[in-house]
Design a protein around this motif. Structure first.
Motif, PDB file in Angstrom:
ATOM      1  N   PRO A   9      53.700  25.575  40.947  1.00  0.00           N
ATOM      2  CA  PRO A   9      52.865  26.445  40.108  1.00  0.00           C
ATOM      3  C   PRO A   9      53.170  26.327  38.610  1.00  0.00           C
ATOM      4  O   PRO A   9      52.272  26.461  37.783  1.00  0.00           O
ATOM      5  CB  PRO A   9      53.181  27.863  40.599  1.00  0.00           C
ATOM      6  CG  PRO A   9      53.770  27.685  41.939  1.00  0.00           C
ATOM      7  CD  PRO A   9      54.452  26.347  41.929  1.00  0.00           C
ATOM      8  N   ILE A  10      54.417  26.039  38.272  1.00  0.00           N
ATOM      9  CA  ILE A  10      54.795  25.906  36.863  1.00  0.00           C
ATOM     10  C   ILE A  10      54.187  24.627  36.283  1.00  0.00           C
ATOM     11  O   ILE A  10      53.608  24.635  35.188  1.00  0.00           O
ATOM     12  CB  ILE A  10      56.330  25.886  36.702  1.00  0.00           C
ATOM     13  CG1 ILE A  10      57.010  27.022  37.476  1.00  0.00           C
ATOM     14  CG2 ILE A  10      56.713  25.874  35.233  1.00  0.00           C
ATOM     15  CD1 ILE A  10      56.639  28.414  37.069  1.00  0.00           C
ATOM     16  N   ILE A  11      54.313  23.532  37.016  1.00  0.00           N
ATOM     17  CA  ILE A  11      53.732  22.265  36.552  1.00  0.00           C
ATOM     18  C   ILE A  11      52.212  22.372  36.502  1.00  0.00           C
ATOM     19  O   ILE A  11      51.580  21.881  35.562  1.00  0.00           O
ATOM     20  CB  ILE A  11      54.199  21.095  37.431  1.00  0.00           C
ATOM     21  CG1 ILE A  11      55.700  20.888  37.220  1.00  0.00           C
ATOM     22  CG2 ILE A  11      53.418  19.820  37.105  1.00  0.00           C
ATOM     23  CD1 ILE A  11      56.321  19.834  38.099  1.00  0.00           C
ATOM     24  N   GLU A  12      51.620  23.028  37.465  1.00  0.00           N
ATOM     25  CA  GLU A  12      50.163  23.222  37.462  1.00  0.00           C
ATOM     26  C   GLU A  12      49.713  24.003  36.229  1.00  0.00           C
ATOM     27  O   GLU A  12      48.726  23.642  35.582  1.00  0.00           O
ATOM     28  CB  GLU A  12      49.717  23.947  38.730  1.00  0.00           C
ATOM     29  CG  GLU A  12      48.231  24.135  38.829  1.00  0.00           C
ATOM     30  CD  GLU A  12      47.803  24.802  40.112  1.00  0.00           C
ATOM     31  OE1 GLU A  12      46.784  25.513  40.086  1.00  0.00           O
ATOM     32  OE2 GLU A  12      48.471  24.634  41.149  1.00  0.00           O
ATOM     33  N   ASN A  13      50.434  25.067  35.877  1.00  0.00           N
ATOM     34  CA  ASN A  13      50.099  25.834  34.667  1.00  0.00           C
ATOM     35  C   ASN A  13      50.198  24.962  33.425  1.00  0.00           C
ATOM     36  O   ASN A  13      49.325  25.017  32.548  1.00  0.00           O
ATOM     37  CB  ASN A  13      51.027  27.037  34.509  1.00  0.00           C
ATOM     38  CG  ASN A  13      50.538  28.250  35.258  1.00  0.00           C
ATOM     39  OD1 ASN A  13      49.554  28.196  35.980  1.00  0.00           O
ATOM     40  ND2 ASN A  13      51.246  29.343  35.111  1.00  0.00           N
ATOM     41  N   TYR A  60      53.038  37.026  30.159  1.00  0.00           N
ATOM     42  CA  TYR A  60      53.003  35.719  30.806  1.00  0.00           C
ATOM     43  C   TYR A  60      53.407  35.755  32.268  1.00  0.00           C
ATOM     44  O   TYR A  60      53.267  34.777  32.969  1.00  0.00           O
ATOM     45  CB  TYR A  60      53.818  34.678  30.034  1.00  0.00           C
ATOM     46  CG  TYR A  60      55.271  35.011  29.818  1.00  0.00           C
ATOM     47  CD1 TYR A  60      55.699  35.506  28.592  1.00  0.00           C
ATOM     48  CD2 TYR A  60      56.210  34.812  30.800  1.00  0.00           C
ATOM     49  CE1 TYR A  60      57.021  35.800  28.372  1.00  0.00           C
ATOM     50  CE2 TYR A  60      57.545  35.100  30.590  1.00  0.00           C
ATOM     51  CZ  TYR A  60      57.944  35.592  29.371  1.00  0.00           C
ATOM     52  OH  TYR A  60      59.245  35.883  29.157  1.00  0.00           O
ATOM     53  N   PHE A  61      53.883  36.894  32.779  1.00  0.00           N
ATOM     54  CA  PHE A  61      54.154  37.020  34.207  1.00  0.00           C
ATOM     55  C   PHE A  61      52.973  37.646  34.948  1.00  0.00           C
ATOM     56  O   PHE A  61      53.083  38.006  36.102  1.00  0.00           O
ATOM     57  CB  PHE A  61      55.414  37.846  34.461  1.00  0.00           C
ATOM     58  CG  PHE A  61      56.684  37.078  34.269  1.00  0.00           C
ATOM     59  CD1 PHE A  61      56.934  35.941  35.014  1.00  0.00           C
ATOM     60  CD2 PHE A  61      57.619  37.480  33.349  1.00  0.00           C
ATOM     61  CE1 PHE A  61      58.106  35.215  34.846  1.00  0.00           C
ATOM     62  CE2 PHE A  61      58.794  36.769  33.172  1.00  0.00           C
ATOM     63  CZ  PHE A  61      59.038  35.646  33.918  1.00  0.00           C
ATOM     64  N   SER A  62      51.836  37.771  34.288  1.00  0.00           N
ATOM     65  CA  SER A  62      50.662  38.348  34.930  1.00  0.00           C
ATOM     66  C   SER A  62      49.963  37.363  35.851  1.00  0.00           C
ATOM     67  O   SER A  62      49.267  37.759  36.769  1.00  0.00           O
ATOM     68  CB  SER A  62      49.663  38.838  33.878  1.00  0.00           C
ATOM     69  OG  SER A  62      50.249  39.851  33.104  1.00  0.00           O
ATOM     70  N   GLY A  63      50.127  36.084  35.597  1.00  0.00           N
ATOM     71  CA  GLY A  63      49.520  35.077  36.456  1.00  0.00           C
ATOM     72  C   GLY A  63      50.173  35.088  37.823  1.00  0.00           C
ATOM     73  O   GLY A  63      51.355  35.361  37.966  1.00  0.00           O
ATOM     74  N   ILE A  64      49.413  34.791  38.832  1.00  0.00           N
ATOM     75  CA  ILE A  64      49.905  34.862  40.199  1.00  0.00           C
ATOM     76  C   ILE A  64      51.041  33.877  40.446  1.00  0.00           C
ATOM     77  O   ILE A  64      52.070  34.224  41.011  1.00  0.00           O
ATOM     78  CB  ILE A  64      48.751  34.614  41.193  1.00  0.00           C
ATOM     79  CG1 ILE A  64      47.757  35.764  41.120  1.00  0.00           C
ATOM     80  CG2 ILE A  64      49.274  34.442  42.615  1.00  0.00           C
ATOM     81  CD1 ILE A  64      46.485  35.535  41.878  1.00  0.00           C
ATOM     82  N   GLY A  65      50.901  32.630  39.999  1.00  0.00           N
ATOM     83  CA  GLY A  65      51.892  31.598  40.301  1.00  0.00           C
ATOM     84  C   GLY A  65      53.267  31.888  39.748  1.00  0.00           C
ATOM     85  O   GLY A  65      54.254  31.926  40.482  1.00  0.00           O
ATOM     86  N   ILE A  66      53.371  32.074  38.443  1.00  0.00           N
ATOM     87  CA  ILE A  66      54.675  32.306  37.812  1.00  0.00           C
ATOM     88  C   ILE A  66      55.274  33.624  38.286  1.00  0.00           C
ATOM     89  O   ILE A  66      56.464  33.708  38.579  1.00  0.00           O
ATOM     90  CB  ILE A  66      54.556  32.275  36.275  1.00  0.00           C
ATOM     91  CG1 ILE A  66      54.182  30.872  35.816  1.00  0.00           C
ATOM     92  CG2 ILE A  66      55.852  32.723  35.618  1.00  0.00           C
ATOM     93  CD1 ILE A  66      53.917  30.759  34.339  1.00  0.00           C
TER      94      ILE A  66
END
Length: 103
Positions: A9-13, A60-66
């Motif tokens: 998820p980090i690389i995808e972001n 920035y922690f609002s996204g599901i992945g991170i």
């Protein structure tokens, strides 16, 4: 051993959002051990962003992945571990994942 789907998820972001203004750049993954901790760093030289500024009331922690990665790590290993983000506008972003080093 590391939790599944922790780095993706980090690389995808980074792939999706780091190069909105800049059209070329790199995303690099580093791994290192330090005493009893394991560190993964995902580094890009993209647009960067203000980690103190909230977009639409979200951090920035609002996204599901991170957010999920950080919460899973802290549930498994405690509050001393998780995801840390350092970003400089115009220079890029470094996301550090800290885990305990387990035998």
């Amino acid at each position: 051993k590391v939790p599944n789907m922790m780095i993706q998820p980090i690389i995808e972001n980074a792939y999706m959002y780091a190069f909105q203004n800049k059209k070329v750049g790199f995303i690099t993954l580093f791994g290192k051990m330090n005493k009893n901790q394991l560190f993964f760093e995902i580094v890009d030289n993209g647009d960067g962003f203000d980690t103190n500024k909230k977009e639409n009331g979200k951090d920035y922690f609002s996204g599901i992945g991170i957010k999920n990665v950080n919460e899973r790590i802290q549930l498994l290993y405690g509050q001393d571990y998780g995801v840390h983000i350092h970003s400089i506008i115009g220079s890029g972003t470094t996301v550090t994942i800290v885990l305990p080093l387990l035998e």
